[in-house]
Design a protein around this motif. Sequence first.
Motif, PDB file in Angstrom:
ATOM      1  N   GLY A 260     -23.244 -55.144  27.906  1.00  0.00           N
ATOM      2  CA  GLY A 260     -22.570 -56.202  27.167  1.00  0.00           C
ATOM      3  C   GLY A 260     -22.720 -56.082  25.656  1.00  0.00           C
ATOM      4  O   GLY A 260     -21.878 -56.593  24.905  1.00  0.00           O
ATOM      5  N   VAL A 261     -23.767 -55.413  25.217  1.00  0.00           N
ATOM      6  CA  VAL A 261     -23.991 -55.208  23.775  1.00  0.00           C
ATOM      7  C   VAL A 261     -22.795 -54.523  23.134  1.00  0.00           C
ATOM      8  O   VAL A 261     -22.439 -54.806  21.984  1.00  0.00           O
ATOM      9  CB  VAL A 261     -25.271 -54.362  23.563  1.00  0.00           C
ATOM     10  CG1 VAL A 261     -25.431 -53.968  22.104  1.00  0.00           C
ATOM     11  CG2 VAL A 261     -26.494 -55.125  24.047  1.00  0.00           C
ATOM     12  N   PHE A 262     -22.150 -53.632  23.892  1.00  0.00           N
ATOM     13  CA  PHE A 262     -21.024 -52.875  23.331  1.00  0.00           C
ATOM     14  C   PHE A 262     -19.866 -53.803  22.964  1.00  0.00           C
ATOM     15  O   PHE A 262     -19.340 -53.738  21.848  1.00  0.00           O
ATOM     16  CB  PHE A 262     -20.550 -51.813  24.331  1.00  0.00           C
ATOM     17  CG  PHE A 262     -19.461 -50.917  23.801  1.00  0.00           C
ATOM     18  CD1 PHE A 262     -19.778 -49.743  23.143  1.00  0.00           C
ATOM     19  CD2 PHE A 262     -18.118 -51.244  23.949  1.00  0.00           C
ATOM     20  CE1 PHE A 262     -18.782 -48.922  22.638  1.00  0.00           C
ATOM     21  CE2 PHE A 262     -17.113 -50.437  23.451  1.00  0.00           C
ATOM     22  CZ  PHE A 262     -17.454 -49.263  22.792  1.00  0.00           C
ATOM     23  N   LYS A 263     -19.474 -54.687  23.874  1.00  0.00           N
ATOM     24  CA  LYS A 263     -18.350 -55.574  23.582  1.00  0.00           C
ATOM     25  C   LYS A 263     -18.706 -56.561  22.480  1.00  0.00           C
ATOM     26  O   LYS A 263     -17.853 -56.927  21.652  1.00  0.00           O
ATOM     27  CB  LYS A 263     -17.899 -56.324  24.834  1.00  0.00           C
ATOM     28  CG  LYS A 263     -16.624 -57.132  24.607  1.00  0.00           C
ATOM     29  CD  LYS A 263     -16.111 -57.794  25.864  1.00  0.00           C
ATOM     30  CE  LYS A 263     -14.827 -58.552  25.584  1.00  0.00           C
ATOM     31  NZ  LYS A 263     -14.317 -59.237  26.799  1.00  0.00           N
ATOM     32  N   GLU A 264     -19.960 -57.005  22.448  1.00  0.00           N
ATOM     33  CA  GLU A 264     -20.392 -57.914  21.382  1.00  0.00           C
ATOM     34  C   GLU A 264     -20.204 -57.274  20.007  1.00  0.00           C
ATOM     35  O   GLU A 264     -19.832 -57.944  19.043  1.00  0.00           O
ATOM     36  CB  GLU A 264     -21.863 -58.280  21.588  1.00  0.00           C
ATOM     37  CG  GLU A 264     -22.124 -59.153  22.803  1.00  0.00           C
ATOM     38  CD  GLU A 264     -23.605 -59.357  23.039  1.00  0.00           C
ATOM     39  OE1 GLU A 264     -24.417 -58.916  22.187  1.00  0.00           O
ATOM     40  OE2 GLU A 264     -23.967 -59.953  24.076  1.00  0.00           O
ATOM     41  N   ALA A 265     -20.444 -55.973  19.936  1.00  0.00           N
ATOM     42  CA  ALA A 265     -20.358 -55.277  18.650  1.00  0.00           C
ATOM     43  C   ALA A 265     -18.940 -54.851  18.304  1.00  0.00           C
ATOM     44  O   ALA A 265     -18.552 -54.848  17.132  1.00  0.00           O
ATOM     45  CB  ALA A 265     -21.271 -54.041  18.663  1.00  0.00           C
ATOM     46  N   THR A 266     -18.146 -54.493  19.316  1.00  0.00           N
ATOM     47  CA  THR A 266     -16.826 -53.905  19.046  1.00  0.00           C
ATOM     48  C   THR A 266     -15.670 -54.878  19.258  1.00  0.00           C
ATOM     49  O   THR A 266     -14.595 -54.695  18.688  1.00  0.00           O
ATOM     50  CB  THR A 266     -16.589 -52.687  19.965  1.00  0.00           C
ATOM     51  OG1 THR A 266     -16.539 -53.131  21.332  1.00  0.00           O
ATOM     52  CG2 THR A 266     -17.694 -51.648  19.800  1.00  0.00           C
ATOM     53  N   GLY A 267     -15.869 -55.869  20.128  1.00  0.00           N
ATOM     54  CA  GLY A 267     -14.784 -56.793  20.450  1.00  0.00           C
ATOM     55  C   GLY A 267     -13.911 -56.327  21.586  1.00  0.00           C
ATOM     56  O   GLY A 267     -12.956 -57.020  21.966  1.00  0.00           O
ATOM     57  N   TYR A 268     -14.207 -55.166  22.154  1.00  0.00           N
ATOM     58  CA  TYR A 268     -13.418 -54.698  23.298  1.00  0.00           C
ATOM     59  C   TYR A 268     -14.348 -54.141  24.373  1.00  0.00           C
ATOM     60  O   TYR A 268     -15.492 -53.766  24.110  1.00  0.00           O
ATOM     61  CB  TYR A 268     -12.369 -53.662  22.877  1.00  0.00           C
ATOM     62  CG  TYR A 268     -12.900 -52.341  22.340  1.00  0.00           C
ATOM     63  CD1 TYR A 268     -13.247 -51.303  23.201  1.00  0.00           C
ATOM     64  CD2 TYR A 268     -13.008 -52.110  20.969  1.00  0.00           C
ATOM     65  CE1 TYR A 268     -13.699 -50.081  22.715  1.00  0.00           C
ATOM     66  CE2 TYR A 268     -13.465 -50.893  20.473  1.00  0.00           C
ATOM     67  CZ  TYR A 268     -13.802 -49.887  21.355  1.00  0.00           C
ATOM     68  OH  TYR A 268     -14.253 -48.682  20.866  1.00  0.00           O
ATOM     69  N   PRO A 269     -13.863 -54.092  25.641  1.00  0.00           N
ATOM     70  CA  PRO A 269     -14.735 -53.677  26.751  1.00  0.00           C
ATOM     71  C   PRO A 269     -15.055 -52.188  26.728  1.00  0.00           C
ATOM     72  O   PRO A 269     -14.274 -51.367  26.241  1.00  0.00           O
ATOM     73  CB  PRO A 269     -13.928 -54.053  27.994  1.00  0.00           C
ATOM     74  CG  PRO A 269     -12.512 -54.072  27.542  1.00  0.00           C
ATOM     75  CD  PRO A 269     -12.537 -54.538  26.114  1.00  0.00           C
ATOM     76  N   LEU A 270     -16.196 -51.878  27.260  1.00  0.00           N
ATOM     77  CA  LEU A 270     -16.648 -50.500  27.396  1.00  0.00           C
ATOM     78  C   LEU A 270     -16.094 -49.927  28.694  1.00  0.00           C
ATOM     79  O   LEU A 270     -16.215 -50.530  29.762  1.00  0.00           O
ATOM     80  CB  LEU A 270     -18.183 -50.478  27.429  1.00  0.00           C
ATOM     81  CG  LEU A 270     -18.881 -49.128  27.567  1.00  0.00           C
ATOM     82  CD1 LEU A 270     -18.566 -48.219  26.388  1.00  0.00           C
ATOM     83  CD2 LEU A 270     -20.394 -49.351  27.684  1.00  0.00           C
TER      84      LEU A 270
END
Length: 419
Positions: free
Chosen positions: A105-115
Motif C-alpha cells: 500500500g505504500v506504493f499507492k500512497e506515494a504515487t497515487g496509482y496502484p502497483l
Amino acid sequence: MLEACAALDVAFRPHIKTHKTLEVTRLQVGESSQDVKVVVSTVAEAEMLLDYLFECQRNGRSVNVLYGVPIPPSAVRRLSQVGKQLSPGSVSVLVDHYDQLKHLGVFKEATGYPLHVFIKIDTGYGRAGVVTESSQFRQLLSHLLNDSSISNCTKFSGLYSHSGHSYAGSTASQAMDILVKEIESLARASTYIKSLHDNLVSQSLTLSVGATPTATSVQNLVHTADSDHTIGSSEDYALGRCIRNVKANHDVLELHAGVYAFLDLQQLATQASPSAANPSAGLGLSTTDIAFTVLAEVVSFYEERKTSEALIAAGTLALGREPCKSYQGWGIVSSWGIESTRLNGHSGWQIGRISQEHGVLVGFHSDTERLSVGQKLRIFPNHACVAGALFGWYIVVDSDLPQSRNDEIVDIWVRSRGW
C-alpha cells in the motif's frame, strides 16, 4: 529475439540484470514496439533507466518495469519513488506469499496509482515462486483478489515464472519441451483463477515465461534449415498449440530472458539457440557467439610443477565461481592474441583453480602454447551475470570492423552498480 517473438506473435520482456547498461537495454527493447517492458533485479537498475523511460513515454510508448525478485518490503518505498516519476501502470512487482501484500500500500500512497502485481509461479526450478496446486497459492489469490485493503492499492497483472532448470539441458528440443510445459502450467493456473473470479474472465492476464535457454529456443522456429540442431515439427506444433490456447483464454504470452544478450559458457552448454553468426545454417552456439570476455593479465608461470601452469591476476571477484557442466573449470582462455591454437576460439588454457584474486591456468595439452608474464588474455566466463558484477564499465569493441581494427575501442558502457 525480437524478430523471433514478432514472428510468433508473442510479447518479449528483456531482463537487464546481466549487463546493467542503458545501451544494451535500448538494443534489447528495439524501436518497433509501442510497449517498453523490462525486468530489473535491483532498484538501482530501475533508477538508471529513468531518463530512457521518460524518453519512451514522451514518444508515446507505454512503459512497465518489473522488479524481478519477490518484493522485499524494504524496497517498496524506494521503488515508489521510481513510480512517482513515471506514468500510472509503469511499475510491477512479483509476489509469492500473502504476507508480502500488506507492504504494497505504500506504493499507492506515494504515487497515487496502484502497483501492478504478478504472482511468481514455481514450475520446477525450486528457487522462488509458489506451486499452483498448493494451499499457499490459493491463500495468496484470496488475499490479493478478495481483500479490499489489498485490491484497492494493487492491480493483478498476471503470472510469472523462470525455468532455471533448463540450464541442465543440452539441446534445443529439451529447452523447447520445458518452455511448452511452463506455458501449459501458467495457462492452467490462469484458467483456474478465472473460474473463481468472473470479473477476470474477459481480462487479459500476462503469462510471462522464460529463461535464456527456453526463450531463445524459439529462434530455431523462424529458420528453415534442415539441421539436427533445429527444432522438429512436434515441438513446433506443441508451442503453436500453447500460443493459440493462451490467446483463446484472452491472455497475453510474454517471453523473458537476460543473459542471451551476451551469452557465456553455461549457455553454450545448453545449445538451445542457433548461432547468431549464421543462424540460417542451423549451426549450434560456439565461443564466437559470446559477446562478453574478461581481460586479465598473466603475472607468473610455473614450469616445474607436475604440468606447466600460469597465474593470472583475476580470480573469483573477476570471474565468479559458478560451474559449467561441459567442463571442470572456472573460465576458458580465448585464442585472442595467441597465434597457435588447437581448438576453435580456444587457446588450450582454462582456469583450473581459483581464489579471490588468483586464477591458476592449466593446459588442455602438455604442449599448450606458452604464455609470458605481462601478456593480456581474454577469458570466456562460465556465467556472464556473475562475472560482470564487480566491473564498473565495459570496453566495447566491434567484431564487424576489419580484422586490423578488431581491438579498436569504439565505446565505453557504464554499468549500474549496487542495489
